[in-house]
Design an enzyme around this catalytic site. Structure first.
Site, short mmCIF file in Angstrom:
data_model
loop_
_atom_site.label_atom_id
_atom_site.label_comp_id
_atom_site.label_asym_id
_atom_site.label_seq_id
_atom_site.Cartn_x
_atom_site.Cartn_y
_atom_site.Cartn_z
N GLU A 32 -38.71 44.21 -32.88
CA GLU A 32 -38.99 45.26 -33.80
C GLU A 32 -40.31 44.69 -34.79
OE1 GLU A 32 -35.63 46.93 -35.81
OE2 GLU A 32 -34.62 47.21 -33.92
N HIS A 90 -36.43 52.41 -36.70
CA HIS A 90 -35.23 51.61 -36.92
C HIS A 90 -34.85 52.15 -38.68
CE1 HIS A 90 -32.24 48.11 -37.12
NE2 HIS A 90 -31.75 48.96 -37.80
N ARG A 130 -28.24 48.37 -31.97
CA ARG A 130 -29.09 47.08 -31.90
C ARG A 130 -30.17 47.15 -30.63
NH1 ARG A 130 -28.90 47.22 -36.41
NH2 ARG A 130 -28.38 45.43 -38.19
C1 GLV Z 1 -28.98 48.61 -40.16
O1 GLV Z 1 -29.72 48.51 -38.83
C2 GLV Z 1 -27.95 48.00 -40.57
O2 GLV Z 1 -27.06 47.27 -39.51
O3 GLV Z 1 -27.57 48.09 -41.68
#
Ligand code: GLV
Ligand code: GLV
Length: 370
Positions: free
Chosen positions: A297, A319, A268
């Site tokens: 983001e 991401h 994260r």
């Molecule tokens: C993606 O970042 C997730 O947590 O699945």
């Protein structure tokens, strides 16, 4: 088949295959139709209209306001992600609303992505392709215009040895890497034994030239000794845990890393202080960083991480680590996030496992139901 028609709002389209599983069971679905996240006000409105279940992604802030709006009607939240820092767990518990996540099915996809990001960074794949595309290749030359660093045989520090950290470790064994592990929640001796066995087999049978090792170390040792640092911790803010991970990587910890070391983050964004990282890259406290997640983001246009001066050593992805077809869309709960998400919702709404939330495999906040 459920007797009652459950009403569900999904904040994103998770694919027809998964939604059809719900439709076949008579569920009434409303799906937010466009790719951007719905505004919080719309989520509040939907929840306030009396829906039974909510399908969320990591983009939706789910907190007391949402649970209050759904008081008496909202029975379940099914999160389409392994991370759930967007859901306020204490608030969910206070309102006794169970929520699920989609762990396991994205473990290998995320781990291989982290490893590929590390490779992209270390072997400079991105600037190398640019040479060809921009017709600036010039000649084959022993060291011009630049060289990268070999990954095989190096030392990697894995911050966080949960599911995804362990899956990265498995891949690192195949690259003859020495592995340093850091884990705030305590060591996993079984993991260490299993990996050592593999390493010894590889060495003993001549598949790798040097003996390699794995061990748990302190954060300080992990940072100061790793050629690569790969982050696999959940985001825990101050007050959410005794070992918060918010800005775990900051000016001080970046200065602990070797100037030749590379940092990879697929966990994260807020685990890294981005301002400090941009400075570390610019002033070459470290050799490079590959990031899939950010403090905000999408990455804002004025982010210091976009500085052209650090472009050659800063890889930026959207991401994307779990973004593989089967991983994202398979309706099989053992293969895909979509399948696991709807199965979690079905379990909660249809009171599978005798209605015992603590027995439902995908429910996260079991503590609220003990
Ligand atoms: C993606 O970042 C997730 O947590 O699945
Ligand atoms: C490189 O292409 C080599 O042959 O060494």
């Amino acid at each position: 088949m459920p007797e009652k028609k459950f009403c569900v709002f999904a904040t994103a389209d998770i694919g027809d295959a998964a939604f059809n599983r719900l439709r076949e069971r008579g569920y009434q679905l409303e799906i937010y139709p466009t790719p951007e996240p719905p505004p919080k006000s719309l989520i509040l409105e939907k929840v306030g209209s009396g829906i039974d279940g909510l399908i969320t992604t990591l983009r939706d802030k789910i907190d007391a306001e949402v649970f209050e709006a759904g008081k008496g009607s909202l029975k379940a939240v099914a999160q389409y992600a392994v991370g759930f820092d967007n859901i306020n767990r204490a608030d969910a518990n206070r309102y006794k609303v169970p929520f699920t996540n989609t762990a396991d099915v994205l473990t290998e996809a995320t781990a291989e992505f982290a490893f590929f990001a590390l490779a992209d960074l270390a072997r400079r794949l991105w600037p190398a392709e640019h040479l060809v595309r921009e017709n600036t290749w010039g000649y084959w030359h022993p060291y011009l215009p630049f060289l990268g660093d070999e990954v095989t045989g190096k030392t990697i520090s894995i911050l966080g040895t949960g599911r995804i950290g362990q899956a990265v470790i498995k891949k690192c064994i195949g690259f003859d890497m020495n592995i340093l592990c850091y884990e705030a929640m305590g060591t996993n001796e079984k993991l260490i034994r299993a990996v050592r066995q593999q390493m010894e087999l590889r060495y003993g049978s001549g598949m790798q030239r040097e003996r390699t090792s794995i061990k748990y170390v302190t954060m300080e040792e992990a940072l100061s000794q790793g050629d690569f640092i790969s982050i696999h911790v959940p985001l825990l803010r101050e007050g959410e845990s005794e070992t918060p991970t918010y800005h775990l990587i900051n000016e001080q910890t970046l200065r602990t890393m070797k100037p030749t070391a590379y940092l990879v983050n697929t966990s994260r964004g807020p685990v890294i202080d981005e301002k400090a990282l941009a400075r570390a890259l610019k002033e070459k406290w470290i050799a490079g960083a590959a990031l899939d997640v950010y403090e905000t983001e999408p990455l804002p246009p004025d982010s210091p991480l976009r500085d052209p001066e650090i472009e050659d050593r800063c890889r930026l992805y959207p991401h994307f680590a779990s973004a593989a077809r089967i991983t994202r869309l398979s309706v099989d709960p053992n293969l895909g996030m979509a399948g696991r998400c709807v199965q979690g919702l079905i379990d909660m709404l249809e009171q599978n496992y005798g209605g015992d939330m603590t027995k439902m495999p995908y429910v996260v906040n079991k503590e609220a139901f003990r």
